[in-house]
Design an enzyme around this catalytic site. Sequence first.
Site, mmCIF file in Angstrom:
data_model
loop_
_atom_site.group_PDB
_atom_site.id
_atom_site.type_symbol
_atom_site.label_atom_id
_atom_site.label_comp_id
_atom_site.label_asym_id
_atom_site.label_seq_id
_atom_site.Cartn_x
_atom_site.Cartn_y
_atom_site.Cartn_z
ATOM 1 N N ASN A 151 21.976 9.103 17.283
ATOM 2 C CA ASN A 151 22.175 7.672 16.831
ATOM 3 C C ASN A 151 23.664 7.265 16.747
ATOM 4 O O ASN A 151 23.750 5.986 16.677
ATOM 5 C CB ASN A 151 21.433 8.032 15.410
ATOM 6 N N GLU A 247 25.229 19.131 9.977
ATOM 7 C CA GLU A 247 25.139 17.752 9.536
ATOM 8 C C GLU A 247 23.882 17.483 9.461
ATOM 9 O O GLU A 247 23.287 17.148 10.814
ATOM 10 C CB GLU A 247 26.266 16.951 10.043
ATOM 11 N N LEU A 248 23.044 17.380 8.347
ATOM 12 C CA LEU A 248 21.374 17.061 8.757
ATOM 13 C C LEU A 248 21.257 15.676 7.993
ATOM 14 O O LEU A 248 21.816 14.919 7.821
ATOM 15 C CB LEU A 248 20.799 18.183 8.210
ATOM 16 N N CYS A 281 21.841 8.632 9.278
ATOM 17 C CA CYS A 281 21.255 9.730 8.268
ATOM 18 C C CYS A 281 21.428 9.271 6.722
ATOM 19 O O CYS A 281 20.960 10.054 5.675
ATOM 20 C CB CYS A 281 22.192 11.132 8.397
HETATM 21 N N1 LIG Z 1 24.261 14.298 8.488
HETATM 22 C C1 LIG Z 1 24.646 13.767 9.589
HETATM 23 O O1 LIG Z 1 26.042 13.673 9.793
HETATM 24 C C2 LIG Z 1 23.830 13.397 10.406
HETATM 25 C C3 LIG Z 1 24.268 12.289 11.299
HETATM 26 C C4 LIG Z 1 23.357 11.611 12.418
HETATM 27 C C5 LIG Z 1 22.095 12.089 12.643
HETATM 28 N N2 LIG Z 1 21.696 12.989 11.501
HETATM 29 C C6 LIG Z 1 20.350 13.450 11.508
HETATM 30 O O2 LIG Z 1 19.946 13.578 12.866
HETATM 31 C C7 LIG Z 1 18.416 13.149 13.044
HETATM 32 C C8 LIG Z 1 18.186 12.555 14.149
HETATM 33 O O3 LIG Z 1 18.988 12.780 15.226
HETATM 34 P P1 LIG Z 1 17.876 13.689 16.391
HETATM 35 O O4 LIG Z 1 16.783 12.926 16.665
HETATM 36 O O5 LIG Z 1 18.840 13.476 17.632
HETATM 37 O O6 LIG Z 1 17.979 14.981 15.660
HETATM 38 P P2 LIG Z 1 17.226 16.457 16.661
HETATM 39 O O7 LIG Z 1 17.591 17.607 15.770
HETATM 40 O O8 LIG Z 1 16.043 16.289 17.270
HETATM 41 O O9 LIG Z 1 18.228 16.727 17.924
HETATM 42 C C9 LIG Z 1 19.755 16.957 17.467
HETATM 43 C C10 LIG Z 1 20.254 17.719 18.627
HETATM 44 O O10 LIG Z 1 19.744 19.060 18.876
HETATM 45 C C11 LIG Z 1 19.202 19.312 20.040
HETATM 46 N N3 LIG Z 1 18.284 20.339 20.027
HETATM 47 C C12 LIG Z 1 17.087 20.365 19.864
HETATM 48 N N4 LIG Z 1 16.165 21.260 19.756
HETATM 49 C C13 LIG Z 1 17.245 22.307 19.706
HETATM 50 C C14 LIG Z 1 17.105 23.546 19.890
HETATM 51 N N5 LIG Z 1 16.046 24.393 19.791
HETATM 52 N N6 LIG Z 1 18.162 24.334 20.228
HETATM 53 C C15 LIG Z 1 19.509 23.549 20.125
HETATM 54 N N7 LIG Z 1 19.557 22.330 20.166
HETATM 55 C C16 LIG Z 1 18.396 21.590 20.176
HETATM 56 C C17 LIG Z 1 18.855 18.098 20.469
HETATM 57 O O11 LIG Z 1 18.769 18.146 21.982
HETATM 58 C C18 LIG Z 1 20.033 16.931 20.155
HETATM 59 O O12 LIG Z 1 20.989 17.122 21.178
HETATM 60 C C19 LIG Z 1 18.096 12.785 11.697
HETATM 61 O O13 LIG Z 1 17.499 13.842 10.634
HETATM 62 C C20 LIG Z 1 19.315 12.254 10.997
HETATM 63 O O14 LIG Z 1 19.335 12.269 9.621
HETATM 64 C C21 LIG Z 1 22.479 13.715 10.588
HETATM 65 O O1 LIG Z 2 24.014 8.931 10.951
HETATM 66 C C1 LIG Z 2 24.532 9.458 10.267
HETATM 67 C C2 LIG Z 2 26.152 9.529 10.490
HETATM 68 O O2 LIG Z 2 26.832 10.409 9.810
HETATM 69 C C3 LIG Z 2 26.386 7.984 10.280
HETATM 70 S S1 LIG Z 2 28.179 7.617 10.104
HETATM 71 O O3 LIG Z 2 28.891 8.128 10.976
HETATM 72 O O4 LIG Z 2 28.290 7.909 8.689
HETATM 73 O O5 LIG Z 2 28.519 6.151 9.864
#
Ligand SMILES: NC(=O)c1ccc[n+]([C@@H]2O[C@H](COP(=O)([O-])OP(=O)(O)OC[C@H]3O[C@@H](n4cnc5c(N)ncnc54)[C@H](O)[C@@H]3O)[C@@H](O)[C@H]2O)c1
Ligand SMILES: O=C[C@H](O)CS(=O)(=O)O
Length: 474
Positions: A151, A247-248, A281
């Site tokens: 994202n 960071e989830l 997120c």
């Molecule tokens: N807290 C934060 O800063 C933050 C920021 C951005 C996104 N997010 C979260 O990310 C999620 C959306 O992003 P997404 O769909 O790319 O997430 P995702 O968990 O599907 O994938 C994230 C990364 O993990 C990798 N991955 C998947 N399976 C794996 C495994 N078994 N082992 C190692 N790596 C693996 C993916 O290929 C990708 O690079 C949402 O839940 C969102 O809230 C959190």
């Molecule tokens: O998707 C979550 C990211 O942490 C957004 S931001 O970097 O806080 O804008």
Amino acid sequence: MTATYGLLIGSKEIFTDDLLPVQDKYSGDTIAYICQARQADVNDAVRAASQARKEPLSPYRRSQILYAASTIMKGRRDELAAIIAAEAGKPLKDALVEVGRAIETFRLSAEEATRITGEMVPVEAYPGSENRLAFTIRAPRGTVCAISPFNFPLNLLCHKVAPALAAGNAVITKPASTTPLSAYKVGEILQEAGLPAGWYNLLVGPGSTVGEWLLDHQEINYYTFTGSYEIGKRVQERAGFRKTTLELGSNAATIIHKDADLELAAPLCARMAFANAGQVCISVQRLLVHRDVYQSFRDALIKHTKALVLGDPKDPTTDVGPLISAKEADRIMAWIEEACNDGAQLLSGGTRRGNMIEPTILADVKGEMKVWCQEIFGPVVTLVPYDSLEEAIEQTNQSEYGLQAGVFTRSIDVAFECAKKLHVGGVIINDTSAHRTDSMPYGGVKNSGTGREGPKYAVQEMTESKVIVINHRM
Ligand SMILES: NC(=O)c1ccc[n+]([C@@H]2O[C@H](COP(=O)([O-])OP(=O)(O)OC[C@H]3O[C@@H](n4cnc5c(N)ncnc54)[C@H](O)[C@@H]3O)[C@@H](O)[C@H]2O)c1
Ligand SMILES: O=C[C@H](O)CS(=O)(=O)O
């Protein structure tokens, strides 16, 4: 002709037979191909990182390289924004903001590289240690594996790579397979900035193969992961005693108290519920609105939401673009339908065009509906009225997640009560849950993760403390 990019391992760009097409998320056109890694490439990348670390870079040199990368990025702002708009489907104006933030993330990390310090420890105050001088230093963790989501394909990767390099680590990155091009460009920029071979390695491929091989590799010392709770949990389990930063996700709440400035709150909530089609997120997902101002806030939110322009991310006037995939659009539509069948009221949106979903507002939602208690990660915001501040705080905290929360109020007492009682990583007063400045400590509690990002804080996570004791009267 459509470009083909390789993996970046050591000093080489490696081309494999297994090509991953990268699509423009609005048109569906293939904009590039990138090679997928084999297990041998993972081993080679770890070896290249270990090799690089044999000749450590001084903090001054690291800082200079990161400053140079920031400057190069500035010069390539439009190119990078166009890549983000195409590969992530992010509206161009937001993609430009993301590039601006990544430039800052590199600059902040360049500053941090020169500020890594330990502390004096007054051991001589204790019997038996009279002649000892003790102090700590912070040592790099070694080889850092950075796994990033789709994202914010540029800035969230930079939040891992730049502090890791600032701290003296070598990095192996694995971006999301849907958005690998930004990570490739970061490799190009770092090379141009003078980063020697092996300090930045790029592997591309599915989490189920490349991700798992990375988690398996015992010569990786630290994992910094941003993504979903489910995968974060897996990373933590597989990392064992190795340190991680996770960071989830979240289903972030913003409280609109009865004394809120609605002219400030309503447009900000509309903007930040639907920015990047809600794929943020800390997106505004749950709005808790005091009953005294519920009707007026609701009307203003609808008005500002309806003014948002849905369309092609490459059009500079677009506010909301497509979801990352048809599968995600299907899931979000199913959640909206389920909520409506269970009694939620659709105030706006709820329709779909291709992979785009019109910004959707749902009222009369109940606690057990998915749109309320799980992470939507789509262009949907939910509204619930409350009668007392205690009730709003309790409902906000009634979540498996705890990343950030927003509070709109003119009262300092209400602001402080929320700041103290909300169980989240960040409380944002008179702004939404979705506010983030890249220099601030950023991260969650509960299922939203562990550890903090923001260059200063990430450098702490990516170094370990070592105590040195000198017996100086031998
Ligand atoms: N807290 C934060 O800063 C933050 C920021 C951005 C996104 N997010 C979260 O990310 C999620 C959306 O992003 P997404 O769909 O790319 O997430 P995702 O968990 O599907 O994938 C994230 C990364 O993990 C990798 N991955 C998947 N399976 C794996 C495994 N078994 N082992 C190692 N790596 C693996 C993916 O290929 C990708 O690079 C949402 O839940 C969102 O809230 C959190
Ligand atoms: O998707 C979550 C990211 O942490 C957004 S931001 O970097 O806080 O804008």
